[in-house]
Design a protein around this motif. Structure first.
Motif, PDB file in Angstrom:
ATOM      1  N   ASN A 185     -17.249  12.872  -3.483  1.00  0.00           N
ATOM      2  CA  ASN A 185     -16.318  11.812  -3.101  1.00  0.00           C
ATOM      3  C   ASN A 185     -15.460  12.302  -1.948  1.00  0.00           C
ATOM      4  OD1 ASN A 185     -14.533   9.435  -3.371  1.00  0.00           O
ATOM      5  ND2 ASN A 185     -13.065  10.952  -4.134  1.00  0.00           N
ATOM      6  N   PHE A 186     -15.332  11.459  -0.912  1.00  0.00           N
ATOM      7  CA  PHE A 186     -14.556  11.804   0.266  1.00  0.00           C
ATOM      8  C   PHE A 186     -13.389  10.823   0.389  1.00  0.00           C
ATOM      9  CE2 PHE A 186     -18.725  13.489   0.710  1.00  0.00           C
ATOM     10  CZ  PHE A 186     -18.516  14.760   1.220  1.00  0.00           C
ATOM     11  N   SER A 187     -12.181  11.343   0.209  1.00  0.00           N
ATOM     12  CA  SER A 187     -10.971  10.534   0.175  1.00  0.00           C
ATOM     13  C   SER A 187     -10.647   9.983   1.555  1.00  0.00           C
ATOM     14  CB  SER A 187      -9.800  11.369  -0.344  1.00  0.00           C
ATOM     15  OG  SER A 187      -8.568  10.746  -0.071  1.00  0.00           O
ATOM     16  N   LEU A 188     -10.669   8.667   1.702  1.00  0.00           N
ATOM     17  CA  LEU A 188     -10.337   8.065   2.989  1.00  0.00           C
ATOM     18  C   LEU A 188      -8.850   8.216   3.289  1.00  0.00           C
ATOM     19  CD1 LEU A 188     -12.511   4.812   2.867  1.00  0.00           C
ATOM     20  CD2 LEU A 188     -13.029   7.007   3.948  1.00  0.00           C
ATOM     21  N   GLY A 189      -8.017   8.266   2.239  1.00  0.00           N
ATOM     22  CA  GLY A 189      -6.602   8.494   2.454  1.00  0.00           C
ATOM     23  C   GLY A 189      -6.329   9.881   3.008  1.00  0.00           C
ATOM     24  N   ALA A 190      -6.978  10.913   2.413  1.00  0.00           N
ATOM     25  CA  ALA A 190      -6.780  12.283   2.885  1.00  0.00           C
ATOM     26  C   ALA A 190      -7.359  12.487   4.281  1.00  0.00           C
ATOM     27  CB  ALA A 190      -7.402  13.269   1.903  1.00  0.00           C
ATOM     28  N   ILE A 191      -8.534  11.906   4.535  1.00  0.00           N
ATOM     29  CA  ILE A 191      -9.185  12.085   5.829  1.00  0.00           C
ATOM     30  C   ILE A 191      -8.410  11.383   6.940  1.00  0.00           C
ATOM     31  CG2 ILE A 191     -11.265  11.520   7.160  1.00  0.00           C
ATOM     32  CD1 ILE A 191     -12.839  11.927   4.528  1.00  0.00           C
ATOM     33  N   SER A 192      -7.911  10.171   6.662  1.00  0.00           N
ATOM     34  CA  SER A 192      -7.205   9.397   7.687  1.00  0.00           C
ATOM     35  C   SER A 192      -5.722   9.731   7.781  1.00  0.00           C
ATOM     36  CB  SER A 192      -7.358   7.902   7.396  1.00  0.00           C
ATOM     37  OG  SER A 192      -6.671   7.548   6.202  1.00  0.00           O
ATOM     38  N   GLY A 193      -5.175  10.338   6.720  1.00  0.00           N
ATOM     39  CA  GLY A 193      -3.751  10.605   6.693  1.00  0.00           C
ATOM     40  C   GLY A 193      -2.911   9.388   6.382  1.00  0.00           C
ATOM     41  N   ASN A 194      -3.549   8.308   5.905  1.00  0.00           N
ATOM     42  CA  ASN A 194      -2.842   7.069   5.600  1.00  0.00           C
ATOM     43  C   ASN A 194      -2.740   6.838   4.096  1.00  0.00           C
ATOM     44  OD1 ASN A 194      -2.582   6.337   8.364  1.00  0.00           O
ATOM     45  ND2 ASN A 194      -4.709   5.614   8.365  1.00  0.00           N
ATOM     46  N   ASP A 195      -1.725   6.113   3.693  1.00  0.00           N
ATOM     47  CA  ASP A 195      -1.548   5.722   2.301  1.00  0.00           C
ATOM     48  C   ASP A 195      -2.355   4.453   2.059  1.00  0.00           C
ATOM     49  OD1 ASP A 195      -0.775   5.075  -0.244  1.00  0.00           O
ATOM     50  OD2 ASP A 195       1.357   4.831   0.213  1.00  0.00           O
ATOM     51  N   LEU A 196      -3.408   4.539   1.252  1.00  0.00           N
ATOM     52  CA  LEU A 196      -4.287   3.406   0.994  1.00  0.00           C
ATOM     53  C   LEU A 196      -4.014   2.764  -0.366  1.00  0.00           C
ATOM     54  CD1 LEU A 196      -7.673   4.873   2.316  1.00  0.00           C
ATOM     55  CD2 LEU A 196      -5.917   3.598   3.572  1.00  0.00           C
ATOM     56  N   SER A 197      -2.914   3.125  -0.996  1.00  0.00           N
ATOM     57  CA  SER A 197      -2.638   2.640  -2.344  1.00  0.00           C
ATOM     58  C   SER A 197      -2.260   1.166  -2.357  1.00  0.00           C
ATOM     59  CB  SER A 197      -1.531   3.472  -2.985  1.00  0.00           C
ATOM     60  OG  SER A 197      -0.316   3.336  -2.258  1.00  0.00           O
ATOM     61  N   PHE A 198      -2.652   0.496  -3.437  1.00  0.00           N
ATOM     62  CA  PHE A 198      -2.236  -0.881  -3.698  1.00  0.00           C
ATOM     63  C   PHE A 198      -2.421  -1.151  -5.187  1.00  0.00           C
ATOM     64  CE2 PHE A 198      -6.744  -0.994  -2.785  1.00  0.00           C
ATOM     65  CZ  PHE A 198      -7.270  -1.891  -3.702  1.00  0.00           C
ATOM     66  N   GLY A 199      -1.447  -1.821  -5.796  1.00  0.00           N
ATOM     67  CA  GLY A 199      -1.530  -2.083  -7.223  1.00  0.00           C
ATOM     68  C   GLY A 199      -1.769  -0.795  -7.996  1.00  0.00           C
ATOM     69  N   PRO A 200      -2.759  -0.784  -8.928  1.00  0.00           N
ATOM     70  CA  PRO A 200      -3.051   0.438  -9.686  1.00  0.00           C
ATOM     71  C   PRO A 200      -3.928   1.429  -8.917  1.00  0.00           C
ATOM     72  CG  PRO A 200      -4.488  -1.316 -10.420  1.00  0.00           C
ATOM     73  CD  PRO A 200      -3.541  -1.933  -9.413  1.00  0.00           C
ATOM     74  N   VAL A 201      -4.389   1.055  -7.720  1.00  0.00           N
ATOM     75  CA  VAL A 201      -5.258   1.932  -6.925  1.00  0.00           C
ATOM     76  C   VAL A 201      -4.398   2.865  -6.081  1.00  0.00           C
ATOM     77  CG1 VAL A 201      -7.019   2.019  -5.112  1.00  0.00           C
ATOM     78  CG2 VAL A 201      -7.088   0.217  -6.855  1.00  0.00           C
ATOM     79  N   LYS A 202      -4.656   4.176  -6.215  1.00  0.00           N
ATOM     80  CA  LYS A 202      -3.886   5.143  -5.436  1.00  0.00           C
ATOM     81  C   LYS A 202      -4.654   5.690  -4.239  1.00  0.00           C
ATOM     82  CE  LYS A 202      -4.968   9.142  -8.431  1.00  0.00           C
ATOM     83  NZ  LYS A 202      -4.394  10.207  -9.275  1.00  0.00           N
ATOM     84  N   ASP A 203      -5.979   5.522  -4.234  1.00  0.00           N
ATOM     85  CA  ASP A 203      -6.780   6.003  -3.102  1.00  0.00           C
ATOM     86  C   ASP A 203      -8.156   5.353  -3.148  1.00  0.00           C
ATOM     87  OD1 ASP A 203      -7.364   7.466  -0.799  1.00  0.00           O
ATOM     88  OD2 ASP A 203      -8.115   9.189  -1.911  1.00  0.00           O
TER      89      ASP A 203
END
Length: 275
Positions: free
Chosen positions: A98-116
């Protein structure tokens, strides 16, 4: 559902080209023993007393995580099974990166119960039927109160290669592409001074047409539910915590391996040694 080969290539290319670091931030390696369970044997018309030894590893990196396991299953086929060999064994394994798009992009991708959100590249292999499957897709990492982790994977389920139509034993020659939805979790809790956890996964794989060396088969959609309840036995015995566990794994498998009406509903003894 048809999923094209270019989608598979896109997911794998994204995974391989993602930034990497040279060492794990965290890692967890286990050997599990599951025993004393009577499981269905699709295609035989019967059941088998089953012992499973699992080696698995999970590890996190700066830009994502990896998980793999390998099962060695030993079957003692019961008399009601239409199977020529009383005892048999097989291997089966899965790998997911699994490759975290939040970690790779440096952006906060969280919404609702989703943190990444992550890009997943999965690979399942079953040497007994001479086949493999790739599972490109997305992961939604969830922030749920009390959970050590919780995640939902939505991936393709794409057969790669296959056995020979002339094989004397069952092999998968070809199979339509399908999709998988999987929810995995771990929830630790305390009862008095003892430490417990409930962990496992709930999987749905959609139906598809399979060509094997005995002909063409319509595989049903299946649901596989495998929760474990674990007690930290090492802690109870005054030894180091988070190393030795005992408990039960329950398996509910509706339409096991796509065979309509073949369902597991079994609990097995569980012992876990964590390195």
């Amino acid at each position: 559902m048809k999923i094209s080969a270019p989608l598979t290539a896109l997911a794998l290319t994204a995974a391989l080209n993602a930034p990497m670091v040279s060492a794990e931030i965290w890692g967890n390696t286990e050997v599990q023993l599951q025993a004393l369970g009577e499981l269905e044997r699709p295609g035989t018309g019967g059941t088998a007393d089953t012992t499973i030894i699992t080696f698995q590893h999970a590890g996190g990196w700066e830009y994502g995580d990896n998980f793999f396991f390998m099962d060695y299953s030993r079957y003692s086929v019961n008399n009601d099974a239409n199977f020529p060999v009383a005892d048999s064994s097989e291997l089966y394994g899965e790998w997911y990166s699994n490759f975290s798009l939040g970690a790779i992009s440096g952006n906060d991708l969280s919404f609702g119960p989703v943190k990444d959100i992550g890009v997943v590249a999965g690979f399942n292999f079953a040497p007994e039927v001479d086949s493999a499957w790739v599972l490109p897709g997305v992961r939604f990492a969830l922030d749920l109160p009390g959970f050590a982790f919780a995640q939902i994977d939505v991936t393709g389920y794409i057969h790669q290669g296959g056995g020979s139509a002339d094989s004397p034993v069952f092999t998968v020659v070809d199979e339509d592409s399908s999709f998988m939805v999987d929810f995995a979790w771990a929830y630790p809790f305390k009862i008095g001074s003892t430490s417990w956890s409930i962990e496992g996964h709930l999987e749905y794989i959609d139906g598809r047409t399979q060509v094997n060396n005995f002909g063409t088969t319509e595989l049903e959609s299946w649901i596989l539910f495998q929760p474990q309840i674990r007690l930290d036995l090492g802690e109870v015995l005054g030894q180091k915590a988070q190393r030795l566990f005992v408990g039960i794994e329950y398996q509910y498998w509706k339409n096991k391996l796509g065979e309509k009406g073949t369902d597991d509903n079994t609990a097995q003894f569980l012992a876990v040694w964590r390195f």
